[in-house]
Design an enzyme around this catalytic site. Structure first.
Site, PDB file in Angstrom:
ATOM      1  N   LEU A 242      32.915  43.255  52.525  1.00  9.02           N
ATOM      2  CA  LEU A 242      33.703  44.981  52.948  1.00  9.02           C
ATOM      3  C   LEU A 242      33.554  45.783  52.040  1.00  9.02           C
ATOM      4  O   LEU A 242      34.843  45.346  50.647  1.00  9.02           O
ATOM      5  CB  LEU A 242      34.133  44.293  54.234  1.00  9.02           C
ATOM      6  CG  LEU A 242      33.859  44.055  55.134  1.00  9.02           C
ATOM      7  CD1 LEU A 242      33.551  42.948  55.540  1.00  9.02           C
ATOM      8  CD2 LEU A 242      34.856  44.661  56.678  1.00  9.02           C
ATOM      9  N   ASP A 243      32.669  46.159  51.510  1.00 15.84           N
ATOM     10  CA  ASP A 243      33.559  47.323  50.325  1.00 15.84           C
ATOM     11  C   ASP A 243      34.419  48.598  50.349  1.00 15.84           C
ATOM     12  O   ASP A 243      34.870  48.967  51.720  1.00 15.84           O
ATOM     13  CB  ASP A 243      31.954  48.394  50.010  1.00 15.84           C
ATOM     14  CG  ASP A 243      32.408  49.451  48.966  1.00 15.84           C
ATOM     15  OD1 ASP A 243      31.437  49.104  47.800  1.00 15.84           O
ATOM     16  OD2 ASP A 243      32.016  50.986  48.755  1.00 15.84           O
ATOM     17  N   ALA A 244      34.854  48.385  49.311  1.00 14.32           N
ATOM     18  CA  ALA A 244      36.056  48.813  49.487  1.00 14.32           C
ATOM     19  C   ALA A 244      36.557  49.302  50.494  1.00 14.32           C
ATOM     20  O   ALA A 244      37.316  50.369  50.837  1.00 14.32           O
ATOM     21  CB  ALA A 244      35.685  50.639  48.038  1.00 14.32           C
ATOM     22  N   VAL A 245      37.987  48.332  50.796  1.00 19.58           N
ATOM     23  CA  VAL A 245      38.315  48.642  51.902  1.00 19.58           C
ATOM     24  C   VAL A 245      39.920  49.528  51.977  1.00 19.58           C
ATOM     25  O   VAL A 245      40.376  49.748  52.378  1.00 19.58           O
ATOM     26  CB  VAL A 245      38.652  47.450  52.291  1.00 19.58           C
ATOM     27  CG1 VAL A 245      37.549  46.074  53.320  1.00 19.58           C
ATOM     28  CG2 VAL A 245      40.009  46.251  51.718  1.00 19.58           C
ATOM     29  N   HIS A 246      40.342  49.315  50.678  1.00 20.28           N
ATOM     30  CA  HIS A 246      41.569  49.921  50.389  1.00 20.28           C
ATOM     31  C   HIS A 246      41.119  52.070  50.723  1.00 20.28           C
ATOM     32  O   HIS A 246      42.396  52.011  50.475  1.00 20.28           O
ATOM     33  CB  HIS A 246      41.473  49.566  48.746  1.00 20.28           C
ATOM     34  CG  HIS A 246      40.406  50.038  47.717  1.00 20.28           C
ATOM     35  ND1 HIS A 246      40.056  49.170  47.228  1.00 20.28           N
ATOM     36  CD2 HIS A 246      40.469  51.377  47.323  1.00 20.28           C
ATOM     37  CE1 HIS A 246      38.666  49.695  47.017  1.00 20.28           C
ATOM     38  NE2 HIS A 246      38.678  50.577  46.604  1.00 20.28           N
ATOM     39  N   GLU A 277      36.347  43.915  49.284  1.00 21.83           N
ATOM     40  CA  GLU A 277      36.677  44.575  48.085  1.00 21.83           C
ATOM     41  C   GLU A 277      38.214  44.674  48.229  1.00 21.83           C
ATOM     42  O   GLU A 277      38.017  46.059  49.518  1.00 21.83           O
ATOM     43  CB  GLU A 277      35.784  45.162  47.408  1.00 21.83           C
ATOM     44  CG  GLU A 277      36.076  45.677  45.969  1.00 21.83           C
ATOM     45  CD  GLU A 277      34.858  47.336  45.819  1.00 21.83           C
ATOM     46  OE1 GLU A 277      35.194  47.443  44.544  1.00 21.83           O
ATOM     47  OE2 GLU A 277      34.196  47.757  47.040  1.00 21.83           O
ATOM     48  N   ASP A 303      38.575  41.376  40.659  1.00 20.34           N
ATOM     49  CA  ASP A 303      38.463  42.417  39.876  1.00 20.34           C
ATOM     50  C   ASP A 303      39.672  41.598  38.229  1.00 20.34           C
ATOM     51  O   ASP A 303      38.769  41.632  37.269  1.00 20.34           O
ATOM     52  CB  ASP A 303      38.614  43.796  40.241  1.00 20.34           C
ATOM     53  CG  ASP A 303      37.860  44.181  40.748  1.00 20.34           C
ATOM     54  OD1 ASP A 303      37.273  44.199  40.782  1.00 20.34           O
ATOM     55  OD2 ASP A 303      38.573  45.481  41.375  1.00 20.34           O
ATOM     56  N   HIS A 307      38.624  41.651  34.836  1.00 19.73           N
ATOM     57  CA  HIS A 307      39.200  42.518  33.656  1.00 19.73           C
ATOM     58  C   HIS A 307      40.319  41.697  32.241  1.00 19.73           C
ATOM     59  O   HIS A 307      40.153  41.986  31.351  1.00 19.73           O
ATOM     60  CB  HIS A 307      40.752  43.376  34.349  1.00 19.73           C
ATOM     61  CG  HIS A 307      40.052  44.325  35.303  1.00 19.73           C
ATOM     62  ND1 HIS A 307      38.530  44.581  35.577  1.00 19.73           N
ATOM     63  CD2 HIS A 307      41.053  45.134  36.233  1.00 19.73           C
ATOM     64  CE1 HIS A 307      38.410  45.545  36.385  1.00 19.73           C
ATOM     65  NE2 HIS A 307      39.129  45.476  37.236  1.00 19.73           N
ATOM     66  N   HIS A 372      27.495  44.655  40.097  1.00 20.37           N
ATOM     67  CA  HIS A 372      27.149  45.924  40.232  1.00 20.37           C
ATOM     68  C   HIS A 372      27.983  46.951  39.399  1.00 20.37           C
ATOM     69  O   HIS A 372      28.208  47.687  38.625  1.00 20.37           O
ATOM     70  CB  HIS A 372      26.245  46.498  40.898  1.00 20.37           C
ATOM     71  CG  HIS A 372      27.686  46.227  41.748  1.00 20.37           C
ATOM     72  ND1 HIS A 372      28.314  45.332  43.046  1.00 20.37           N
ATOM     73  CD2 HIS A 372      27.983  47.869  42.272  1.00 20.37           C
ATOM     74  CE1 HIS A 372      28.820  46.397  43.825  1.00 20.37           C
ATOM     75  NE2 HIS A 372      29.319  47.703  43.675  1.00 20.37           N
ATOM     76  N   GLY A 376      27.450  49.100  35.873  1.00 19.12           N
ATOM     77  CA  GLY A 376      26.426  50.630  36.596  1.00 19.12           C
ATOM     78  C   GLY A 376      28.561  51.646  36.094  1.00 19.12           C
ATOM     79  O   GLY A 376      27.589  52.554  36.076  1.00 19.12           O
TER      80      GLY A 376
END
Length: 576
Positions: A242-246, A277, A303, A307, A372, A376
């Site tokens: 699930l993308d960017a759930v924040h 994510e 992440d 980092h 990505h 990207g």
């Protein structure tokens, strides 16, 4: 069709323009029962102003998001993977790929031709960037607007099913990225007939938020939950990321993430994995229930591990990297416990980030050196292979590929590919200019791009050449250097499978770390009566002070001395 904002709705069947009225029912639903709709035929919904729109739950759009929907009967597919029950998560080695650039053809069918190669490499799980229908011929996939339709640029729904079936026949899982935090900026007609799909109560970086907690949210929540179940049950995906759930804001008593996870756990009768994510690093979503199984979500992209590894091997400090560069405590903490920030103020964001995570199994985290986004979102889309030395890349890779966290490679990483992965899209003329200029403007805050002339060198996301530059050059993999890198990855993934994976179910919580020197740490994970131990010097200098305790060495990168000295870019794994 849920169209609460219109009283009269018609459906156009086929190419002959046959128009049939639909009956408005309760709660904004319009219905029609007819024998005139045929599998393979086209249809559109016709609004009172005569505008024709595709089905928001279309299964296929052969003429892109602006064209008619095709009536597809997915139940006619005869699966050959009936014995497939999924695979345990601790076995996972993920490989993220973009279908359109993974092969020269850029299709589901062409991806099948690479499955034997991936299995031989040691990959167990494909993770596809979003395949839901997006506007134009090329896109990263996060601008999808028809969430149930595989994009026609990649192939038909049947070809996606064939890819998943072929992967299962080789023992490979397949996971797909899904986007529930926003819809793309072009081809989204929902506001015309269902404005309640969005809410002004909350904002996202992409505009009005999807409505999960205001009037009409019941239909929206069900649309998203059924989409998750659709990919898992109708296409046999083994999981979703699930993308960017924040960016999903929900003030309901039960958050949509919790309801979705619970419905998936109850509605899919096999092993499936749900990955997040989540920039906020909420460990509560990753807690385990009975029998060491995830209560809600299986894991989260970590992440923080990226980092700390990236800044160690490149020294970069722009943007959020500045909060990690030179901080060896965060390096040790992220490798040992998952999150580097666990409730502290993150200077770049200016607020508190993260929750305690040492209590979680390491398998709750997906570790990577590239993905990505991290490639990207750079102005020129450079990979790590062109940002630092080969020795530094191997050292960082030797750390994350043998961590008891779940490793993920980005396509081509295994041969140290140098082709970029820049941002690309294919919007219409009006939006194209805004995207092009917006892309260049977002980098104006960085010193190297304050000069407008310099910003003009940033690749044009709309240009087909930008998309073409991202395609993997498979002809290169027979070169001596590429072969060496690929064999190195085969060996280390074999080491992981033979030595680390058998210990992972016994590692029930995060490890303990100790700082040895700048960018040099030692980490211990308890696995029953045994210990998995990492000693790593992720710097270009010799570091003294590493312990010389005995143990079974399973991997060494770089040079060590009998006196506890580690040479530059040295990584040592052992079991005690």
């Amino acid at each position: 069709m849920w169209a609460p904002a219109v009283d009269d709705l018609r459906i156009q069947l086929g190419n002959d323009g046959l128009l049939l009225p639909m009956q408005r029912g309760e709660a904004g639903w319009h219905e029609l029962l007819t024998d005139r709709a045929k599998v393979g035929g086209f249809y559109r919904f016709v609004l009172p102003d005569e505008r024709r729109v595709p089905d928001p739950a279309s299964r296929f759009q052969p003429r892109d998001v602006e064209g008619p929907s095709e009536l597809v009967d997915l139940s006619t597919w005869v699966w050959t993977d009936s014995g497939w029950a999924g695979k345990a998560w601790h076995d996972a080695v993920l490989y993220e790929l973009h279908v359109g650039t993974f092969t020269r053809e850029g299709t589901f069918s062409a991806t099948i031709d690479k499955l034997d190669y991936l299995a031989d490499l040691g990959i167990t799980t494909l993770e596809l960037m979003p395949v839901a229908d997006f506007p134009g011929k090329r896109n990263w996939g996060y601008d999808g607007v028809l969430l149930y339709a595989p994009d026609s640029a990649y192939g038909r729904p049947e070809e996606l099913k064939a890819l998943i079936e072929a992967a299962h026949s080789r023992g490979l899982m397949v996971i797909q990225d899904v986007v529930y935090n926003h819809f793309g900026p072009a081809g989204n007609y929902l506001p015309l007939y269902a404005p309640l799909f969005f809410t002004g109560r909350h904002k996202t970086p992409w505009g009005a938020a999807v409505n999960f907690d205001s009037q009409g949210c019941e239909a929206v929540r069900e649309f998203v939950i059924q989409n998750a179940l659709y990919w898992l049950n109708d296409f046999h995906f083994d999981g979703l990321r699930l993308d960017a759930v924040h960016a999903i804001v929900d003030e309901s008593p039960t958050h949509i993430l919790e309801e979705l996870a619970e419905r998936v756990r109850a509605g899919v009768n096999r092993e499936v994995h749900l990955i997040l994510e989540n920039e906020n690093n909420h460990s509560r979503y990753l807690e385990q229930g009975a029998s060491a199984r995830p209560r809600l979500f299986t894991a989260q992209w970590n992440d923080d591990v990226h980092h700390v590894l990236h800044t160690a091997v490149t020294g970069e400090r722009q943007g959020y990297y500045g909060d990690y560069t030179g901080d060896t405590e965060k390096l040790g903490r992220a490798l040992a416990e998952g999150f580097a920030f666990q409730g502290e103020i993150m200077p770049y964001r200016g607020d508190k980030r993260g929750q305690p995570s040492a209590q979680l199994r390491p398998t709750a985290f997906v570790a990577f050196l590239q993905n990505h986004d991290q490639i990207g979102n750079r102005a020129f889309g450079e990979r790590i292979s062109v940002l630092t030395t080969a020795a530094a890349v191997r050292a960082a890779a030797a750390v994350y590929l043998l961590l008891p966290q779940i490793p993920m490679l980005f396509m081509g990483e295994e041969w140290n590919a140098t082709e970029p992965f820049p941002f690309f899209c294919d919007f219409g003329p009006g939006l194209a200019d805004a995207v092009r200029e917006g892309r260049r403007e977002e980098f104006s805050q960085f010193p190297e791009f304050r000069d407008p002339e310099r910003r003009k060198n940033i690749p044009d996301p709309q240009a087909e050449s930008t998309f073409e530059s991202a395609k993997l050059r498979w002809d290169d993999i027979t070169g001596a250097s590429q072969v060496e890198w690929r064999k190195w990855h085969q060996r280390i993934l074999t080491t992981r499978r033979e030595h680390v994976v058998p210990m992972m179910m016994k590692i029930t919580r995060g490890g303990k770390y100790r700082v040895i020197g700048p960018s040099a740490v030692e980490v211990h994970w308890q696995a029953g009566d045994a210990e998995l131990i990492l000693s790593a010097n992720l710097s270009a200098a010799i570091v003294h002070g590493f312990p010389t305790e005995p143990g079974h060495v399973i991997w060494q990168e770089g040079d060590t001395g009998d006196d506890g000295a580690f040479g530059p870019w040295t990584v040592h794994w052992r079991i005690s």
